[in-house]
Design a protein around this motif. Structure first.
Motif, short mmCIF file in Angstrom:
data_model
loop_
_atom_site.label_atom_id
_atom_site.label_comp_id
_atom_site.label_asym_id
_atom_site.label_seq_id
_atom_site.Cartn_x
_atom_site.Cartn_y
_atom_site.Cartn_z
N PHE A 253 0.70 -1.19 -0.04
CA PHE A 253 -0.06 -0.08 -0.04
C PHE A 253 0.61 1.29 -0.03
CE2 PHE A 253 -2.44 -3.37 2.38
CZ PHE A 253 -3.52 -3.32 1.45
N THR A 254 2.28 1.04 0.18
CA THR A 254 3.10 2.48 -0.05
C THR A 254 3.02 2.77 -1.52
OG1 THR A 254 4.01 1.29 1.77
CG2 THR A 254 5.39 3.16 0.71
N CYS A 255 2.05 3.54 -1.89
CA CYS A 255 2.22 3.95 -3.04
C CYS A 255 1.68 5.54 -3.32
CB CYS A 255 1.35 3.12 -4.01
SG CYS A 255 -0.36 3.09 -3.71
N PRO A 256 1.73 6.34 -4.38
CA PRO A 256 1.32 7.81 -4.28
C PRO A 256 0.03 8.11 -4.29
CG PRO A 256 3.12 7.28 -6.07
CD PRO A 256 2.68 6.02 -5.39
N ARG A 257 -0.86 7.16 -4.85
CA ARG A 257 -2.12 7.22 -4.68
C ARG A 257 -2.74 7.21 -3.10
NH1 ARG A 257 -6.73 3.10 -7.40
NH2 ARG A 257 -8.59 4.16 -6.65
N VAL A 258 -2.16 6.00 -2.32
CA VAL A 258 -2.92 6.02 -0.82
C VAL A 258 -2.10 7.03 -0.32
CG1 VAL A 258 -2.36 4.47 1.10
CG2 VAL A 258 -2.86 3.34 -1.09
N ILE A 259 -0.86 7.62 -0.50
CA ILE A 259 -0.07 8.47 0.15
C ILE A 259 -1.01 9.92 -0.05
CG2 ILE A 259 1.67 10.23 0.34
CD1 ILE A 259 3.45 7.72 -0.29
N ASP A 260 -1.35 10.16 -1.09
CA ASP A 260 -2.19 11.32 -1.63
C ASP A 260 -3.74 11.27 -0.81
OD1 ASP A 260 -0.11 12.43 -3.16
OD2 ASP A 260 -0.90 11.71 -4.86
N CYS A 261 -4.37 10.11 -1.01
CA CYS A 261 -5.67 10.13 -0.30
C CYS A 261 -5.69 10.16 1.21
CB CYS A 261 -6.19 8.64 -0.57
SG CYS A 261 -6.64 8.34 -2.44
N TYR A 262 -4.47 9.96 1.93
CA TYR A 262 -4.51 9.94 3.35
C TYR A 262 -3.92 11.40 3.45
CZ TYR A 262 -6.01 5.56 5.29
OH TYR A 262 -6.85 4.57 5.50
N ALA A 263 -3.16 11.96 2.87
CA ALA A 263 -2.79 13.52 3.02
C ALA A 263 -4.01 14.23 2.78
CB ALA A 263 -1.69 13.59 2.04
N ALA A 264 -4.73 13.94 2.00
CA ALA A 264 -6.20 14.97 1.93
C ALA A 264 -7.03 14.63 3.02
CB ALA A 264 -6.97 14.52 0.44
N ALA A 265 -7.20 13.46 3.68
CA ALA A 265 -7.81 13.18 4.87
C ALA A 265 -6.99 13.73 6.12
CB ALA A 265 -8.05 11.75 5.02
N GLY A 266 -5.70 14.16 5.98
CA GLY A 266 -5.22 14.69 7.18
C GLY A 266 -4.33 13.82 8.24
#
Length: 316
Positions: free
Chosen positions: A202-215
């Motif tokens: 799960f260490t990929c840009p898409r997961v990182i960006d989704c969780y960054a948007a969620a805080g």
């Protein structure tokens, strides 16, 4: 077989179910079965077999098995209740303790003894999956689980079977990454910061960006062939580790084991800026010309195939 109950009696479970108003959604027989499963699953020695369930019910084991296979009840109602209540409790703990929230994603395979082609009665949703633990393809169910926690509180949020046949409206497969990203969008904003812990899958840009948007910040494992760009030079983590000098690292001790740690901040493939923490075994590290990296699954999230962590670098 003798069992030792963790939950004192069925009355405690019954009150819990009524407190969450499940009687509005389920009939009395359904609630009685759910109550039986909860009592058996929280007992010492439970093996996940129907014969174990029968010890906590007045019904015959065939009745319990028939309910699992043919019972008419909407399990999504119970799943939604569990998700809502787990988030409510950790959010409350975070507000009281001023501690950050933690979300942990992982998946595993419940291996079966025979493929459907050899079984008399094929198992629903079972299939062939690659087991990283065994290093081969096995037959069974792939389960994806999420745990939420804060301070000393850790609760199950969801446990779901991965269905390869599930697809988006456009026909593309609904992947495990899709499920994690959808969950990120449904999480509340953490009152005192939040972190999501994952393995390398799960260490990929898409997961990182989704969780960054969620805080949330992401902390996850990386494989040894992941590409870094120190000083703009493209190299794998494994190759880069061979050039780390003793004066570049710091010694830390986790769970009684000591490791040299090196902090890299910079670009990865498809990620502009991240922090990568490399952890290397202390014993005999610089006795050879090429130091070897070792797994740190005992210290950090991830399995034995990974030895470093990634955390997104977010500006405060």
């Amino acid at each position: 077989m003798s069992h030792t109950a963790i939950v004192p009696d069925h009355a405690t479970l019954r009150n819990y179910l009524l407190q969450h108003r499940l009687s509005l959604y389920y009939s009395k027989p359904v609630l009685a079965h759910i109550q039986t499963y909860m009592a058996a699953a929280t007992a010492k020695g439970f093996r996940g077999k129907v014969v174990d369930l029968a010890e906590y019910s007045d019904c015959h084991r065939t009745t319990l098995g028939h309910f699992l296979a043919e019972g008419k009840w909407d399990e999504s109602v119970l799943q939604t209740k569990v998700k809502t209540d787990s988030l409510r409790q950790v959010m409350q703990a975070s507000r009281q303790t001023a501690e950050p929230l933690f979300v942990i994603h992982d998946d595993t395979i419940a291996q079966k003894t025979k493929p459907s082609s050899q079984a008399v009665a094929p198992i629903e949703l079972a299939g062939f999956h690659h087991s990283h633990l065994l290093g081969k393809v096995v037959w069974g169910h792939q389960v994806q689980a999420t745990v939420v926690g804060c301070a000393n509180l850790s609760l199950i949020h969801s446990i779901e079977l991965y269905d390869k046949t599930k697809a988006h409206p456009d026909g593309t497969v609904y992947s495990k990454i899709d499920r994690v990203c959808d969950m990120a969008a449904s999480l509340p904003l953490p009152p005192h910061g939040g972190y999501v812990l994952v393995d390398s899958w799960f260490t990929c840009p898409r997961v990182i960006d989704c969780y960054a948007a969620a805080g949330y910040h992401l902390i996850g494992a990386l494989k040894t062939n992941r590409i870094l760009y120190p000083q703009g030079i493209r190299t794998s983590v494994q190759d880069f580790a061979a050039y780390i000098r003793k004066e570049d690292v710091r010694l830390v001790t986790v769970n009684g084991s000591s490791y040299w740690t090196y902090r890299y901040e910079g670009a990865l493939n498809e990620i502009d800026n991240a922090i990568v923490l490399l952890c290397l075994a202390r014993a005999g590290l610089w006795r050879t010309k090429s130091p070897a990296c070792v797994p740190v699954h005992r210290c950090f999230p991830g399995d034995g195939n990974h030895f470093c962590l990634l955390r997104q670098s977010l500006a405060d």
